[in-house]
Design a protein around this motif. Structure first.
Motif, short mmCIF file in Angstrom:
data_model
loop_
_atom_site.label_atom_id
_atom_site.label_comp_id
_atom_site.label_asym_id
_atom_site.label_seq_id
_atom_site.Cartn_x
_atom_site.Cartn_y
_atom_site.Cartn_z
N VAL A 47 1.01 -1.24 0.04
CA VAL A 47 0.08 0.16 0.06
C VAL A 47 0.80 1.25 -0.09
CG1 VAL A 47 -1.79 1.26 1.22
CG2 VAL A 47 -1.73 -1.05 1.20
N PHE A 48 0.65 2.20 -1.05
CA PHE A 48 1.56 3.51 -1.00
C PHE A 48 0.51 4.53 -1.40
CE2 PHE A 48 2.90 -0.16 -3.84
CZ PHE A 48 2.41 0.48 -5.26
N PRO A 49 0.25 5.43 -0.50
CA PRO A 49 -0.27 6.84 -0.87
C PRO A 49 0.99 7.64 -1.54
CG PRO A 49 -0.07 6.51 1.55
CD PRO A 49 0.43 5.14 0.77
N PHE A 50 0.47 8.46 -2.44
CA PHE A 50 1.08 9.55 -3.12
C PHE A 50 0.67 10.93 -2.87
CE2 PHE A 50 2.81 5.98 -5.46
CZ PHE A 50 4.04 6.29 -5.84
N GLY A 66 -2.20 0.24 -4.48
CA GLY A 66 -2.00 -1.04 -3.92
C GLY A 66 -1.44 -1.74 -4.93
N ALA A 67 -0.60 -2.66 -4.56
CA ALA A 67 -0.11 -3.69 -5.44
C ALA A 67 -0.08 -5.09 -4.89
CB ALA A 67 1.36 -3.25 -5.76
N LEU A 68 -0.11 -6.01 -5.66
CA LEU A 68 -0.28 -7.52 -5.16
C LEU A 68 0.19 -8.54 -5.95
CD1 LEU A 68 -1.88 -9.45 -3.05
CD2 LEU A 68 -3.60 -9.65 -4.57
N ILE A 77 -0.95 -3.80 -10.09
CA ILE A 77 -1.05 -2.40 -9.45
C ILE A 77 -2.14 -1.75 -9.77
CG2 ILE A 77 0.42 -0.31 -8.86
CD1 ILE A 77 2.89 -2.00 -10.33
N ALA A 78 -2.94 -1.33 -8.93
CA ALA A 78 -3.97 -0.22 -8.99
C ALA A 78 -4.20 0.93 -8.15
CB ALA A 78 -5.16 -1.28 -9.05
N GLY A 79 -4.70 1.91 -8.51
CA GLY A 79 -4.99 3.05 -7.80
C GLY A 79 -5.92 3.83 -8.45
N ALA A 80 -6.27 5.15 -7.50
CA ALA A 80 -6.94 6.14 -8.38
C ALA A 80 -6.55 7.27 -7.41
CB ALA A 80 -8.66 5.87 -7.62
N ILE A 98 -4.86 1.10 -13.75
CA ILE A 98 -4.73 -0.57 -13.55
C ILE A 98 -3.51 -0.74 -14.37
CG2 ILE A 98 -5.87 -2.86 -13.41
CD1 ILE A 98 -8.46 -1.03 -13.12
N THR A 99 -2.84 -1.48 -13.58
CA THR A 99 -1.38 -2.07 -14.17
C THR A 99 -1.09 -3.65 -13.87
OG1 THR A 99 -0.43 -0.02 -13.91
CG2 THR A 99 1.05 -1.52 -14.82
N PRO A 100 -1.80 -4.42 -14.57
CA PRO A 100 -1.54 -5.66 -14.47
C PRO A 100 0.05 -6.19 -15.26
CG PRO A 100 -3.24 -5.76 -16.21
CD PRO A 100 -2.89 -4.32 -15.60
N ARG A 101 0.70 -7.02 -14.71
CA ARG A 101 2.14 -6.95 -15.40
C ARG A 101 2.57 -8.59 -15.36
NH1 ARG A 101 6.40 -3.64 -12.35
NH2 ARG A 101 6.21 -5.19 -10.71
N TYR A 102 3.35 -8.82 -16.39
CA TYR A 102 3.77 -10.11 -16.48
C TYR A 102 5.35 -9.95 -16.47
CZ TYR A 102 5.44 -14.58 -18.32
OH TYR A 102 6.18 -15.67 -18.57
#
Length: 254
Positions: A47-50, A66-68, A77-80, A98-102
């Motif tokens: 969890v990381f607020p900017f 948030g990143a899981l 990685i997803a946030g608003a 929203i950033t799904p990553r491989y």
């Protein structure tokens, strides 16, 4: 304001409870702007607020991410964000990101990033995230292409190519310095098409707030420079900060 459906409220409450009860794990230092190429550990929620503040202190942008880690190869990685002005006072919703990553390797990630501005635009951005480390020096590199689709029927209004390079130097196990060079080039489509280069320079410091490095803080000054825009302290200089921690939601299967 619309009421949150009871089922959704229950889900949110369970997620919050799980985060609060989860055992903290060591967080890691990240660059101010781009995402790290190294994978988020499986079963761990970060969890990381900017917060970004304009030079004159009148404009504030806040982000909650948030990143899981889903598997050894996949994470998300997803946030608003929200936008605030102080004089006169106002607030508006920003973007959903929203950033799904491989993870092709532990130092190389690919992502079909999605950036949605409600009622305005949708960006589908192919991105590559890479990193390199030697002794106390770490380099982070993000690059991608961001075509912006107007949701009100205007088609593709602009396309931005970006390449972020961040350097991180460990002064001690709990203190590090960050310097970023973030160039991007925006092509505006339409009858008055134009090509606008922009450069962001970021200088900052990061701190682990405890010896276990489960709580991290980074602060930085950001200069935005463009030949199409005259320099002004209020709009060209901003200050940013983020805080990060992590929680183990489930243990990795052997």
């Amino acid at each position: 304001m619309r009421r949150t459906p009871s089922r959704l409220a229950s889900v949110i409450a369970l997620v919050v409870l799980a985060v609060l009860l989860a055992a903290p794990r060591p967080a890691r230092a990240y660059p101010m702007l781009p995402w790290p190429a190294s994978p988020f550990p499986e079963g761990t929620l970060f969890v990381f607020p900017f917060t970004f503040v304009s030079g004159d202190g009148q404009f504030i942008n806040t982000y909650l991410y948030g990143a899981l880690g889903l598997t050894e190869r996949w994470d998300v990685i997803a946030g608003a964000s929200g936008n605030f002005t102080l004089n006169p006072g106002s607030a508006s919703f920003g973007v959903v990101d929203i950033t799904p990553r491989y993870l092709v390797t532990p130092q190389l990630a690919l992502s079909p990033r999605i950036i949605y501005t409600p009622g305005q635009s949708l960006v589908l951005s192919p991105e590559v995230h890479a990193s390199w480390n030697k002794d106390k020096l770490t380099l982070w590199f993000n690059a991608g292409l961001r075509p912006s689709l107007d949701l009100n029927g205007g088609g593709i209004t602009s396309t931005t190519a970006h390449a972020y390079l961040s350097t991180e130097y460990a002064i001690s196990p709990q203190v590090w310095a960050v310097f970023e060079v973030d160039p991007y080039l925006t092509l505006t489509h339409g009858p008055s098409a134009s090509l606008q280069p922009t450069m962001q320079l970021v200088a900052g410091m990061g701190f682990a707030l405890n010896p276990q490095q489960t709580h991290l803080l980074e602060v930085a000054a950001i200069a935005t420079l463009s030949p199409a825009t005259s320099f002004s302290y209020a709009s060209s200089i901003s200050y940013g900060a983020w805080y990060a921690t992590s929680f183990e939601l489930w243990k990795k299967q052997p």
